[in-house]
Design a protein around this motif. Structure first.
Motif, PDB file in Angstrom:
ATOM      1  N   ALA A 248       0.845  -1.188   0.000  1.00  0.00           N
ATOM      2  CA  ALA A 248       0.000   0.000   0.000  1.00  0.00           C
ATOM      3  C   ALA A 248       0.883   1.241   0.000  1.00  0.00           C
ATOM      4  CB  ALA A 248      -0.917  -0.001   1.214  1.00  0.00           C
ATOM      5  N   VAL A 249       0.384   2.313  -0.602  1.00  0.00           N
ATOM      6  CA  VAL A 249       1.160   3.540  -0.757  1.00  0.00           C
ATOM      7  C   VAL A 249       0.334   4.741  -0.314  1.00  0.00           C
ATOM      8  CG1 VAL A 249       2.147   5.080  -2.505  1.00  0.00           C
ATOM      9  CG2 VAL A 249       2.591   2.628  -2.614  1.00  0.00           C
ATOM     10  N   ALA A 250       0.978   5.645   0.428  1.00  0.00           N
ATOM     11  CA  ALA A 250       0.377   6.923   0.804  1.00  0.00           C
ATOM     12  C   ALA A 250       1.321   8.035   0.341  1.00  0.00           C
ATOM     13  CB  ALA A 250       0.174   6.991   2.316  1.00  0.00           C
ATOM     14  N   PHE A 251       0.779   9.000  -0.377  1.00  0.00           N
ATOM     15  CA  PHE A 251       1.563  10.142  -0.838  1.00  0.00           C
ATOM     16  C   PHE A 251       1.552  11.234   0.223  1.00  0.00           C
ATOM     17  CE2 PHE A 251      -0.216   8.548  -4.987  1.00  0.00           C
ATOM     18  CZ  PHE A 251       0.964   7.968  -5.415  1.00  0.00           C
ATOM     19  N   PHE A 252       2.613  12.054   0.239  1.00  0.00           N
ATOM     20  CA  PHE A 252       2.621  13.226   1.113  1.00  0.00           C
ATOM     21  C   PHE A 252       3.531  14.288   0.535  1.00  0.00           C
ATOM     22  CE2 PHE A 252       5.866  10.402   2.734  1.00  0.00           C
ATOM     23  CZ  PHE A 252       6.853  11.170   3.328  1.00  0.00           C
ATOM     24  N   ASN A 253       3.474  15.486   1.124  1.00  0.00           N
ATOM     25  CA  ASN A 253       4.153  16.645   0.553  1.00  0.00           C
ATOM     26  C   ASN A 253       5.616  16.779   0.942  1.00  0.00           C
ATOM     27  OD1 ASN A 253       4.117  17.573   3.163  1.00  0.00           O
ATOM     28  ND2 ASN A 253       2.535  19.112   2.820  1.00  0.00           N
ATOM     29  N   GLY A 254       6.136  15.870   1.750  1.00  0.00           N
ATOM     30  CA  GLY A 254       7.537  15.941   2.133  1.00  0.00           C
ATOM     31  C   GLY A 254       7.784  16.596   3.469  1.00  0.00           C
ATOM     32  N   THR A 255       6.832  17.369   3.977  1.00  0.00           N
ATOM     33  CA  THR A 255       7.022  18.010   5.268  1.00  0.00           C
ATOM     34  C   THR A 255       6.181  17.349   6.361  1.00  0.00           C
ATOM     35  OG1 THR A 255       5.320  19.656   4.789  1.00  0.00           O
ATOM     36  CG2 THR A 255       7.594  20.250   4.269  1.00  0.00           C
ATOM     37  N   THR A 256       5.036  16.825   6.005  1.00  0.00           N
ATOM     38  CA  THR A 256       4.158  16.165   6.970  1.00  0.00           C
ATOM     39  C   THR A 256       3.946  14.722   6.535  1.00  0.00           C
ATOM     40  OG1 THR A 256       3.023  18.262   7.331  1.00  0.00           O
ATOM     41  CG2 THR A 256       1.928  16.277   8.140  1.00  0.00           C
ATOM     42  N   PRO A 257       4.624  13.779   7.178  1.00  0.00           N
ATOM     43  CA  PRO A 257       4.474  12.380   6.771  1.00  0.00           C
ATOM     44  C   PRO A 257       3.086  11.844   7.104  1.00  0.00           C
ATOM     45  CG  PRO A 257       5.847  12.529   8.724  1.00  0.00           C
ATOM     46  CD  PRO A 257       5.550  13.929   8.282  1.00  0.00           C
ATOM     47  N   PRO A 258       2.685  10.757   6.452  1.00  0.00           N
ATOM     48  CA  PRO A 258       1.382  10.154   6.736  1.00  0.00           C
ATOM     49  C   PRO A 258       1.289   9.692   8.191  1.00  0.00           C
ATOM     50  CG  PRO A 258       2.369   9.159   4.790  1.00  0.00           C
ATOM     51  CD  PRO A 258       3.408  10.036   5.416  1.00  0.00           C
ATOM     52  N   ASP A 259       0.079   9.620   8.693  1.00  0.00           N
ATOM     53  CA  ASP A 259      -0.192   9.132  10.045  1.00  0.00           C
ATOM     54  C   ASP A 259      -0.208   7.604  10.003  1.00  0.00           C
ATOM     55  OD1 ASP A 259      -1.153   8.491  12.559  1.00  0.00           O
ATOM     56  OD2 ASP A 259      -3.173   9.272  12.170  1.00  0.00           O
ATOM     57  N   ASP A 260       0.928   6.982  10.323  1.00  0.00           N
ATOM     58  CA  ASP A 260       1.034   5.522  10.253  1.00  0.00           C
ATOM     59  C   ASP A 260      -0.038   4.832  11.089  1.00  0.00           C
ATOM     60  OD1 ASP A 260       3.253   5.675   8.571  1.00  0.00           O
ATOM     61  OD2 ASP A 260       4.674   5.553  10.227  1.00  0.00           O
ATOM     62  N   ALA A 261      -0.223   5.293  12.312  1.00  0.00           N
ATOM     63  CA  ALA A 261      -1.202   4.658  13.203  1.00  0.00           C
ATOM     64  C   ALA A 261      -2.609   4.745  12.623  1.00  0.00           C
ATOM     65  CB  ALA A 261      -1.149   5.296  14.589  1.00  0.00           C
ATOM     66  N   GLY A 262      -2.951   5.884  12.060  1.00  0.00           N
ATOM     67  CA  GLY A 262      -4.275   6.054  11.462  1.00  0.00           C
ATOM     68  C   GLY A 262      -4.464   5.186  10.225  1.00  0.00           C
ATOM     69  N   LEU A 263      -3.438   5.122   9.374  1.00  0.00           N
ATOM     70  CA  LEU A 263      -3.540   4.322   8.159  1.00  0.00           C
ATOM     71  C   LEU A 263      -3.608   2.823   8.460  1.00  0.00           C
ATOM     72  CD1 LEU A 263      -0.993   6.158   5.846  1.00  0.00           C
ATOM     73  CD2 LEU A 263      -3.480   6.055   5.559  1.00  0.00           C
ATOM     74  N   LEU A 264      -2.930   2.395   9.506  1.00  0.00           N
ATOM     75  CA  LEU A 264      -2.843   0.965   9.808  1.00  0.00           C
ATOM     76  C   LEU A 264      -3.873   0.489  10.833  1.00  0.00           C
ATOM     77  CD1 LEU A 264       1.039   0.722   9.909  1.00  0.00           C
ATOM     78  CD2 LEU A 264      -0.481   0.018   8.056  1.00  0.00           C
ATOM     79  N   ALA A 265      -4.741   1.385  11.313  1.00  0.00           N
ATOM     80  CA  ALA A 265      -5.732   1.035  12.328  1.00  0.00           C
ATOM     81  C   ALA A 265      -7.034   0.549  11.699  1.00  0.00           C
ATOM     82  CB  ALA A 265      -6.008   2.251  13.201  1.00  0.00           C
ATOM     83  N   GLY A 266      -7.856  -0.056  12.521  1.00  0.00           N
ATOM     84  CA  GLY A 266      -9.196  -0.422  12.095  1.00  0.00           C
ATOM     85  C   GLY A 266      -9.573  -1.832  12.485  1.00  0.00           C
ATOM     86  N   PRO A 267     -10.832  -2.168  12.250  1.00  0.00           N
ATOM     87  CA  PRO A 267     -11.291  -3.522  12.562  1.00  0.00           C
ATOM     88  C   PRO A 267     -10.473  -4.545  11.768  1.00  0.00           C
ATOM     89  CG  PRO A 267     -13.099  -2.137  11.786  1.00  0.00           C
ATOM     90  CD  PRO A 267     -11.828  -1.358  11.652  1.00  0.00           C
ATOM     91  N   GLY A 268     -10.067  -5.602  12.399  1.00  0.00           N
ATOM     92  CA  GLY A 268      -9.243  -6.595  11.712  1.00  0.00           C
ATOM     93  C   GLY A 268      -7.777  -6.237  11.738  1.00  0.00           C
ATOM     94  N   ARG A 269      -7.451  -5.071  12.212  1.00  0.00           N
ATOM     95  CA  ARG A 269      -6.076  -4.548  12.343  1.00  0.00           C
ATOM     96  C   ARG A 269      -5.146  -4.956  11.211  1.00  0.00           C
ATOM     97  NH1 ARG A 269      -2.843  -0.788  13.492  1.00  0.00           N
ATOM     98  NH2 ARG A 269      -0.915  -1.312  14.505  1.00  0.00           N
ATOM     99  N   LEU A 270      -4.747  -4.005  10.441  1.00  0.00           N
ATOM    100  CA  LEU A 270      -3.742  -4.265   9.416  1.00  0.00           C
ATOM    101  C   LEU A 270      -2.448  -4.666  10.109  1.00  0.00           C
ATOM    102  CD1 LEU A 270      -4.399  -1.239   7.089  1.00  0.00           C
ATOM    103  CD2 LEU A 270      -4.723  -3.619   6.490  1.00  0.00           C
ATOM    104  N   HIS A 271      -1.776  -5.634   9.584  1.00  0.00           N
ATOM    105  CA  HIS A 271      -0.524  -6.096  10.169  1.00  0.00           C
ATOM    106  C   HIS A 271       0.594  -5.138   9.759  1.00  0.00           C
ATOM    107  CE1 HIS A 271      -2.662  -9.717  11.202  1.00  0.00           C
ATOM    108  NE2 HIS A 271      -3.168  -9.672  10.007  1.00  0.00           N
ATOM    109  N   THR A 272       1.489  -4.816  10.669  1.00  0.00           N
ATOM    110  CA  THR A 272       2.407  -3.717  10.433  1.00  0.00           C
ATOM    111  C   THR A 272       3.842  -4.152  10.109  1.00  0.00           C
ATOM    112  OG1 THR A 272       2.854  -3.518  12.777  1.00  0.00           O
ATOM    113  CG2 THR A 272       1.113  -2.165  11.919  1.00  0.00           C
ATOM    114  N   HIS A 273       4.179  -4.007   8.883  1.00  0.00           N
ATOM    115  CA  HIS A 273       5.557  -4.094   8.389  1.00  0.00           C
ATOM    116  C   HIS A 273       5.604  -3.097   7.245  1.00  0.00           C
ATOM    117  CE1 HIS A 273       6.587  -7.679  10.620  1.00  0.00           C
ATOM    118  NE2 HIS A 273       5.478  -8.237  10.198  1.00  0.00           N
ATOM    119  N   HIS A 274       6.229  -1.954   7.423  1.00  0.00           N
ATOM    120  CA  HIS A 274       6.302  -1.000   6.307  1.00  0.00           C
ATOM    121  C   HIS A 274       7.734  -0.563   6.060  1.00  0.00           C
ATOM    122  CE1 HIS A 274       6.040   2.068   9.548  1.00  0.00           C
ATOM    123  NE2 HIS A 274       6.684   2.820   8.710  1.00  0.00           N
ATOM    124  N   ALA A 275       7.908  -0.064   4.826  1.00  0.00           N
ATOM    125  CA  ALA A 275       9.232   0.392   4.409  1.00  0.00           C
ATOM    126  C   ALA A 275       9.127   1.809   3.910  1.00  0.00           C
ATOM    127  CB  ALA A 275       9.766  -0.496   3.311  1.00  0.00           C
TER     128      ALA A 275
END
Length: 85
Positions: free
Chosen positions: A58-85
């Motif tokens: 999965a990919v999230a774009f950002f402007n270079g100054t404010t990175p994506p909210d990892d916890a928000g993107l990976l949260a939810g029912p069924g919990r996404l499993h966390t290994h990101h690069a």
């Protein structure tokens, strides 16, 4: 078709799953809620006796100054499993 400027930065997540059912459940969920700009499910060939591997890229774009909210993107029912690069 109009061309748009490319995002300045991208964060790529590589999420591992214990089964194809778990992978496809989360894949459907994140595609439907639109939290990522790009989503792809992958099944890896067995290596030795380890069996198949199931991953969601999965990919999230950002402007270079404010990175994506990892916890928000990976949260939810069924919990996404966390290994990101």
């Amino acid at each position: 078709m109009r061309l748009l400027p490319a995002p300045a930065m991208v964060r790529r997540y590589l999420l591992s799953y214990p089964s194809v059912a778990a992978l496809t459940a989360d894949q459907r969920r994140v595609v439907n809620d639109g939290r990522f700009a790009y989503v792809e499910g992958e099944l890896g060939l067995p290596i030795g006796s380890a069996g198949w591997s199931y991953q969601l890229e999965a990919v999230a774009f950002f402007n270079g100054t404010t990175p994506p909210d990892d916890a928000g993107l990976l949260a939810g029912p069924g919990r996404l499993h966390t290994h990101h690069a």
